[in-house]
Design a protein around this motif. Sequence first.
Motif, PDB file in Angstrom:
ATOM      1  N   PRO A  80       0.813  -1.232   0.000  1.00 24.46           N
ATOM      2  CA  PRO A  80       0.000   0.000   0.000  1.00 24.46           C
ATOM      3  C   PRO A  80       0.836   1.267   0.000  1.00 24.46           C
ATOM      4  O   PRO A  80       0.438   2.279  -0.582  1.00 24.46           O
ATOM      5  CB  PRO A  80      -0.831  -0.128   1.285  1.00 24.46           C
ATOM      6  CG  PRO A  80      -0.887  -1.601   1.551  1.00 24.46           C
ATOM      7  CD  PRO A  80       0.433  -2.145   1.088  1.00 24.46           C
ATOM      8  N   GLU A  81       1.989   1.222   0.650  1.00 21.60           N
ATOM      9  CA  GLU A  81       2.884   2.368   0.617  1.00 21.60           C
ATOM     10  C   GLU A  81       4.313   1.917   0.891  1.00 21.60           C
ATOM     11  O   GLU A  81       4.547   0.852   1.466  1.00 21.60           O
ATOM     12  CB  GLU A  81       2.461   3.448   1.627  1.00 21.60           C
ATOM     13  CG  GLU A  81       2.547   3.021   3.072  1.00 21.60           C
ATOM     14  CD  GLU A  81       2.136   4.146   4.030  1.00 21.60           C
ATOM     15  OE1 GLU A  81       1.332   5.008   3.620  1.00 21.60           O
ATOM     16  OE2 GLU A  81       2.630   4.154   5.167  1.00 21.60           O
ATOM     17  N   LEU A  82       5.250   2.724   0.449  1.00 18.25           N
ATOM     18  CA  LEU A  82       6.670   2.456   0.654  1.00 18.25           C
ATOM     19  C   LEU A  82       7.310   3.650   1.342  1.00 18.25           C
ATOM     20  O   LEU A  82       7.062   4.803   0.962  1.00 18.25           O
ATOM     21  CB  LEU A  82       7.382   2.226  -0.683  1.00 18.25           C
ATOM     22  CG  LEU A  82       7.253   0.863  -1.368  1.00 18.25           C
ATOM     23  CD1 LEU A  82       8.024   0.887  -2.681  1.00 18.25           C
ATOM     24  CD2 LEU A  82       7.770  -0.243  -0.472  1.00 18.25           C
ATOM     25  N   ARG A  83       8.131   3.354   2.324  1.00 19.88           N
ATOM     26  CA  ARG A  83       8.945   4.396   2.944  1.00 19.88           C
ATOM     27  C   ARG A  83      10.326   4.321   2.302  1.00 19.88           C
ATOM     28  O   ARG A  83      11.019   3.309   2.412  1.00 19.88           O
ATOM     29  CB  ARG A  83       9.045   4.196   4.452  1.00 19.88           C
ATOM     30  CG  ARG A  83       9.832   5.289   5.168  1.00 19.88           C
ATOM     31  CD  ARG A  83       9.913   5.019   6.665  1.00 19.88           C
ATOM     32  NE  ARG A  83      10.620   6.085   7.352  1.00 19.88           N
ATOM     33  CZ  ARG A  83      11.950   6.162   7.447  1.00 19.88           C
ATOM     34  NH1 ARG A  83      12.707   5.225   6.878  1.00 19.88           N
ATOM     35  NH2 ARG A  83      12.522   7.165   8.102  1.00 19.88           N
ATOM     36  N   LEU A  84      10.713   5.382   1.628  1.00 22.06           N
ATOM     37  CA  LEU A  84      11.925   5.372   0.820  1.00 22.06           C
ATOM     38  C   LEU A  84      12.933   6.384   1.347  1.00 22.06           C
ATOM     39  O   LEU A  84      12.776   7.596   1.148  1.00 22.06           O
ATOM     40  CB  LEU A  84      11.582   5.698  -0.640  1.00 22.06           C
ATOM     41  CG  LEU A  84      10.602   4.732  -1.316  1.00 22.06           C
ATOM     42  CD1 LEU A  84      10.163   5.283  -2.663  1.00 22.06           C
ATOM     43  CD2 LEU A  84      11.238   3.356  -1.478  1.00 22.06           C
ATOM     44  N   PRO A  85      13.976   5.907   2.019  1.00 27.11           N
ATOM     45  CA  PRO A  85      15.021   6.837   2.462  1.00 27.11           C
ATOM     46  C   PRO A  85      15.910   7.244   1.292  1.00 27.11           C
ATOM     47  O   PRO A  85      16.093   6.481   0.335  1.00 27.11           O
ATOM     48  CB  PRO A  85      15.806   6.010   3.484  1.00 27.11           C
ATOM     49  CG  PRO A  85      15.605   4.598   3.054  1.00 27.11           C
ATOM     50  CD  PRO A  85      14.227   4.532   2.456  1.00 27.11           C
ATOM     51  N   GLU A  86      16.442   8.443   1.372  1.00 26.87           N
ATOM     52  CA  GLU A  86      17.434   8.853   0.388  1.00 26.87           C
ATOM     53  C   GLU A  86      18.774   8.214   0.734  1.00 26.87           C
ATOM     54  O   GLU A  86      18.943   7.600   1.791  1.00 26.87           O
ATOM     55  CB  GLU A  86      17.541  10.380   0.354  1.00 26.87           C
ATOM     56  CG  GLU A  86      16.265  11.054  -0.129  1.00 26.87           C
ATOM     57  CD  GLU A  86      16.418  12.559  -0.325  1.00 26.87           C
ATOM     58  OE1 GLU A  86      17.580  13.042  -0.323  1.00 26.87           O
ATOM     59  OE2 GLU A  86      15.395  13.246  -0.481  1.00 26.87           O
ATOM     60  N   GLU A  87      19.744   8.347  -0.167  1.00 30.27           N
ATOM     61  CA  GLU A  87      21.022   7.662   0.018  1.00 30.27           C
ATOM     62  C   GLU A  87      21.720   8.065   1.304  1.00 30.27           C
ATOM     63  O   GLU A  87      22.419   7.257   1.919  1.00 30.27           O
ATOM     64  CB  GLU A  87      21.936   7.928  -1.184  1.00 30.27           C
ATOM     65  CG  GLU A  87      21.617   7.085  -2.404  1.00 30.27           C
ATOM     66  CD  GLU A  87      22.660   7.237  -3.488  1.00 30.27           C
ATOM     67  OE1 GLU A  87      23.287   6.226  -3.858  1.00 30.27           O
ATOM     68  OE2 GLU A  87      22.858   8.373  -3.955  1.00 30.27           O
TER      69      GLU A  87
END
Length: 562
Positions: A80-87
Motif C-alpha cells: 500500500p505504501e513504501l517508505r523510501l530513504p534517500e542515500e
Amino acid sequence: MVRWLHPTQVLRTGLDAVVATVFGARADHRLIEAVVRPQQPYFDYSEATGADGDFWLDYVSDIGDGWDSTYAVARLLALPELRLPEEDGKTAHVTPRGRVLVFGGDEVYPGASRETYEERTVQPYEAAMRRSQSPHPDLFVIPGNHDWYDGLSAFMRLFCAQRWVAGRRTKQSRSYFALKLPKNWWLIGTDVQLNSDIDVPQVEYFRHVAEQMGPDDRVILCNAEPAWVLAAAARRAKGSYLENNLEYLEEKVLGRRIAVFLAGDLHHYRRHEDDTGQHRITAGGGGAFMHPTHAPAAPVLRDGSTLRKSFPDESTSRKLARKNLFLIRYSPLFGLITGLWYLLLALAAYAEVGSLGLSHLPEVVTAVANSMVNRPWTLILGMVTMGGLAGLADAALGKWRALLGGLHGAAHIVAAFFIAWGATYITVSKLGVCPVLTADGAHCADGWLHLAGKFFFSCAFTFVGGFLVGPFITGLYLWLSVNFFGAHSNEAFGSLALPDWKNFLRMRIGKDGALTIYPVGLERVPRKWKPTGAGPMSPAFDPDDPDATEPFLIEPPIRVCR
C-alpha cells in the motif's frame, strides 16, 4: 534467472531472434490491430486524484525473469505504501501505491509464450497481490522485443483483452495507448516492435491524441528501448538509428510537450537531462539480469543531455564485470559447448605426440601442421572458429571488431592445441596407455584394448580441459570487451545473470501540477522467503534473507514543473 549461455538456450535464442525478425518484419501485428481492435482515443484519469489532490502512478520495465528478482519488485509495487530513504539516510519519503501501473516493455524472458508469461510474470505478480480494493489499480503495457518473439500473440491475449492481472485491470485493446492524467499531463506508450519503428496507424492514433492536447500540456513518453543511449553509443547521424516515424512523433507531433522520456531494455537506471530540464530516464530494472552502466557509454547524448545519475555507479559496474573471469561459475553448462568444440578441433588435427613433452614443442607443432595439411577440412574448421567469432564480435568494437574477434578464436584454437597435446601426453606417458605403436603407426603394440583406452582417455581429458579453459577464455574476452571497449555489454552481463540492482519509478502529480519522480532502487534482492499467511490483497511471501537490502531512493526526487 534465465541461463543465457546454456547450450539449449543459446540455440533457442538464436532461432527465436531469426524467426521473429524475418516474420515480424513481414507480418506486422500492429496493422491488424488497427483494423480489428478499436481503442478509445485515450484513457482519462484527469479527475482520478486522491483526497489530497495527488495522483500516483508506477513504472517498471524488463520483468518476468528470475523469481527472486521479479517477485521482489512486484512485492514492493503491491504494498500500500513504501517508505523510501534517500542515500544519505537522513531524509525519507512515504509513497503510496500507484493508481496506474505501466509495464514498459519486455514483460517476459527469454521469449513470449502463454506458459512463460504465466510462470515468469503472472505468478510472481499474483503472489504479490491477487486482488485489490476499490478504486482498483489499472495496468497498461507496452511490448518489447522479447514480447514480439511469438508475433505478439501471447501479449495480446494477456494484456489486451480487458482481463484482470494481479489485482489490476487491463483496459487497452492495442499494444500502444495514451493516458490523460491530472493537471494537463499525458502518458504515451508506444510499440516500436523489433528494434524498428512505429507503424503509420500508430502515428495517426497519436496525432489524434495530440489534437486533444493544449499548447501547455506536458507528456511522459514511454518507449520500449532508450534510443537516445543507443544512438549516442553508435555515433550515427540523426535519423539513422530508428526510422523516421518515431522521430516524427517525438519532434513534429508531440514536440516540446515531451518533458520526460522513459524506457527500459537496458537493465539498469540511468538519467540524462538537458539544459531545459527535459529528462531521459532508462529504468529497466524490473527483474531481468543487470546490465552494466558503463557500457554502452553515453555521458553526453547527441542533443546535449548529460548523464546525471546511474545505478549501480560506473565504478561498481566495472567491478561486477570482473565476474566474467569466473564465467564457469555463473554459466557452468557453457563449458559443454567449448569442451565439445575443443574435442572436435583435437580430433581434426590429431597427431601421435603422446610421447613428446614440452621440450619437444617444435616437433609437436610440426607433427600437427603435417596432420592439418593432410586433412584440409581441419583448416576449414580452424577458419570457421576464427571467422565465426570475428563475425559474432560486437559492432561496438568498431575497427577492432575483426581483429579482436579473430584473436578470440585464435586463443581458443591455441588452448585446444595445448589441452589436446597434454591430454595425449598424460594418457600415453603418464598412464602408460598404448606407449608403443606398431610399425605402420596405426595400432597399439599392446592390442586393440590399449588403442580404445588411448582414444577414450585422450578424448575425456581434452573435453574436461575444454570445459574448464574455454569459459575462462570467453570470459576474459568479454571482460576486456566491456571494460576497455564498451562492447558486448549484453553478452558480458547476460552470462552472469545477476539478479540484483533492481529499480522502478514511482511518480506523483501534485496539486500544483508538478511531476515528481521517485527512482526506487533495490541493491540486493532476497534469496529466501517466508509465507505470510495473508489474504489475497497482501503479498504471499516476505523476505527471510538477512543479506537482502531495503528499497531506497537512487537519487533525490526529481521535480519536473509544468
